[in-house]
Write an enzyme that holds these catalytic residues in place. Sequence first.
Site, short mmCIF file in Angstrom:
data_model
loop_
_atom_site.label_atom_id
_atom_site.label_comp_id
_atom_site.label_asym_id
_atom_site.label_seq_id
_atom_site.Cartn_x
_atom_site.Cartn_y
_atom_site.Cartn_z
N ASP A 8 0.87 -1.16 0.00
CA ASP A 8 0.00 0.00 0.00
C ASP A 8 0.93 1.23 0.00
O ASP A 8 2.13 1.10 0.27
CB ASP A 8 -0.88 -0.05 1.25
CG ASP A 8 -1.71 1.20 1.41
OD1 ASP A 8 -2.34 1.63 0.44
OD2 ASP A 8 -1.72 1.76 2.52
N LEU A 9 0.38 2.40 -0.31
CA LEU A 9 1.23 3.60 -0.37
C LEU A 9 1.12 4.46 0.90
O LEU A 9 2.05 4.53 1.72
CB LEU A 9 0.85 4.44 -1.59
CG LEU A 9 1.60 5.76 -1.74
CD1 LEU A 9 3.06 5.53 -2.08
CD2 LEU A 9 0.95 6.63 -2.82
N ASP A 10 -0.06 5.09 1.06
CA ASP A 10 -0.25 6.05 2.16
C ASP A 10 -0.19 5.35 3.52
O ASP A 10 -0.98 4.44 3.78
CB ASP A 10 -1.61 6.74 2.02
CG ASP A 10 -1.71 7.57 0.74
OD1 ASP A 10 -1.02 8.60 0.67
OD2 ASP A 10 -2.45 7.18 -0.16
N THR A 16 1.98 9.98 4.41
CA THR A 16 0.99 10.91 3.88
C THR A 16 -0.38 10.78 4.56
O THR A 16 -1.24 11.63 4.34
CB THR A 16 0.79 10.68 2.37
OG1 THR A 16 0.69 9.27 2.18
CG2 THR A 16 1.93 11.25 1.56
N GLY A 45 -7.36 3.78 3.22
CA GLY A 45 -7.59 2.80 2.17
C GLY A 45 -8.88 3.01 1.39
O GLY A 45 -9.19 2.26 0.48
N ARG A 48 -11.38 8.67 -2.30
CA ARG A 48 -11.66 10.07 -1.97
C ARG A 48 -13.17 10.32 -1.90
O ARG A 48 -13.69 10.93 -0.98
CB ARG A 48 -11.02 10.95 -3.03
CG ARG A 48 -10.91 12.42 -2.64
CD ARG A 48 -10.31 13.22 -3.78
NE ARG A 48 -9.08 12.62 -4.30
CZ ARG A 48 -8.56 12.92 -5.49
NH1 ARG A 48 -9.13 13.81 -6.27
NH2 ARG A 48 -7.44 12.33 -5.90
N SER A 113 -2.76 0.69 -4.31
CA SER A 113 -3.26 1.83 -3.53
C SER A 113 -4.56 2.36 -4.10
O SER A 113 -4.78 2.30 -5.31
CB SER A 113 -2.21 2.94 -3.56
OG SER A 113 -2.75 4.17 -3.11
N ALA A 114 -5.40 2.92 -3.23
CA ALA A 114 -6.65 3.55 -3.69
C ALA A 114 -6.41 4.97 -4.18
O ALA A 114 -7.30 5.61 -4.72
CB ALA A 114 -7.66 3.56 -2.55
N SER A 115 -5.20 5.47 -4.00
CA SER A 115 -4.93 6.89 -4.30
C SER A 115 -4.78 7.17 -5.79
O SER A 115 -4.13 6.41 -6.51
CB SER A 115 -3.67 7.34 -3.58
OG SER A 115 -3.35 8.67 -3.97
N ASN A 117 -3.28 9.85 -6.55
CA ASN A 117 -2.03 10.64 -6.54
C ASN A 117 -0.79 9.75 -6.40
O ASN A 117 0.30 10.25 -6.14
CB ASN A 117 -2.08 11.64 -5.37
CG ASN A 117 -3.19 12.67 -5.53
OD1 ASN A 117 -3.25 13.37 -6.53
ND2 ASN A 117 -4.07 12.75 -4.56
N LYS A 144 -11.11 -1.30 -1.65
CA LYS A 144 -10.81 -2.19 -0.54
C LYS A 144 -11.95 -2.04 0.48
O LYS A 144 -12.42 -0.92 0.67
CB LYS A 144 -9.50 -1.76 0.15
CG LYS A 144 -8.26 -1.82 -0.75
CD LYS A 144 -7.07 -1.13 -0.07
CE LYS A 144 -5.90 -0.98 -1.04
NZ LYS A 144 -4.78 -0.19 -0.47
N ASP A 169 -1.64 -0.53 6.09
CA ASP A 169 -1.90 0.16 7.36
C ASP A 169 -3.39 0.34 7.62
O ASP A 169 -3.78 0.90 8.64
CB ASP A 169 -1.22 1.53 7.39
CG ASP A 169 -1.91 2.52 6.46
OD1 ASP A 169 -2.30 2.11 5.34
OD2 ASP A 169 -2.06 3.69 6.85
#
Length: 220
Positions: A8-10, A16, A45, A48, A113-115, A117, A144, A169
């Site tokens: 995952d990213l964030d 972030t 997760g 937006r 990731s769900a982002s 960005n 997710k 996370d």
Amino acid sequence: EKTGFIFDLDGVIVDTAKYHYLAWKKLANELGFDFTEEQNESFKGVSRRRCLEILLEIGGIEASQEQFDRWLVEKNEDYLAYIAEMDESEILADVPKVLNYLRQLDVPMALGSASKNAVPILEKVKLLPYFKAVVDGTRVTKAKPDPEVFLIAADEIGVAPSSCVVFEDALAGIEAANIAGMTSVGIGSPEILEAADHNFWDFTAISTEFLDNLIRQRNN
Ligand code: G6P
Ligand code: MG
């Protein structure tokens, strides 16, 4: 069967999650209510759009489609302002150590990731080249805990889901990994991420022996 690692990213690779929280809190405050860190847990997760729906439910606010879309843009502009100056210092502790170790073993890695960005962030922190596949919010339709994002990632790195390890996370992310039949590693509070197969507060607690074991286990 080769083992693959999906990150995952964030809140896993970069710090972030706090900026997402600050941007949502700012919007909530503007709309006249507070938004706590505890409430923010359920935003991790989550897309937006879904986050804004939940935020407005918390505030008891109804919005027209137009107003909703304006708030979505406003939140993202605030978030982008927070991350504008972002550099390698926002990479979470020992993440490069783990990525370098896995790369040196030639283990395929993907981002899940769900982002929307994700790519610009990975470019800013110079980690994009580590990932054979990047599956982000611009590419997935089901959020997710739906396993879609991780299943696409597994497919793109050419590894069977049962041979993938996911670092997350967010509770929704751990659930997604579990549903996909992958090994889930929770990064953060073991209480919140109880459903994970393994738990660590952060990457500083992850040893190369642990990584070796995951690779070995998943290989037979
Ligand atoms: C990640 C974060 C969420 C965020 C989502 C969408 O999953 O954990 O908190 O809402 O990405 O991010 P975006 O950058 O597209 O607004
Ligand atoms: Mg996250």
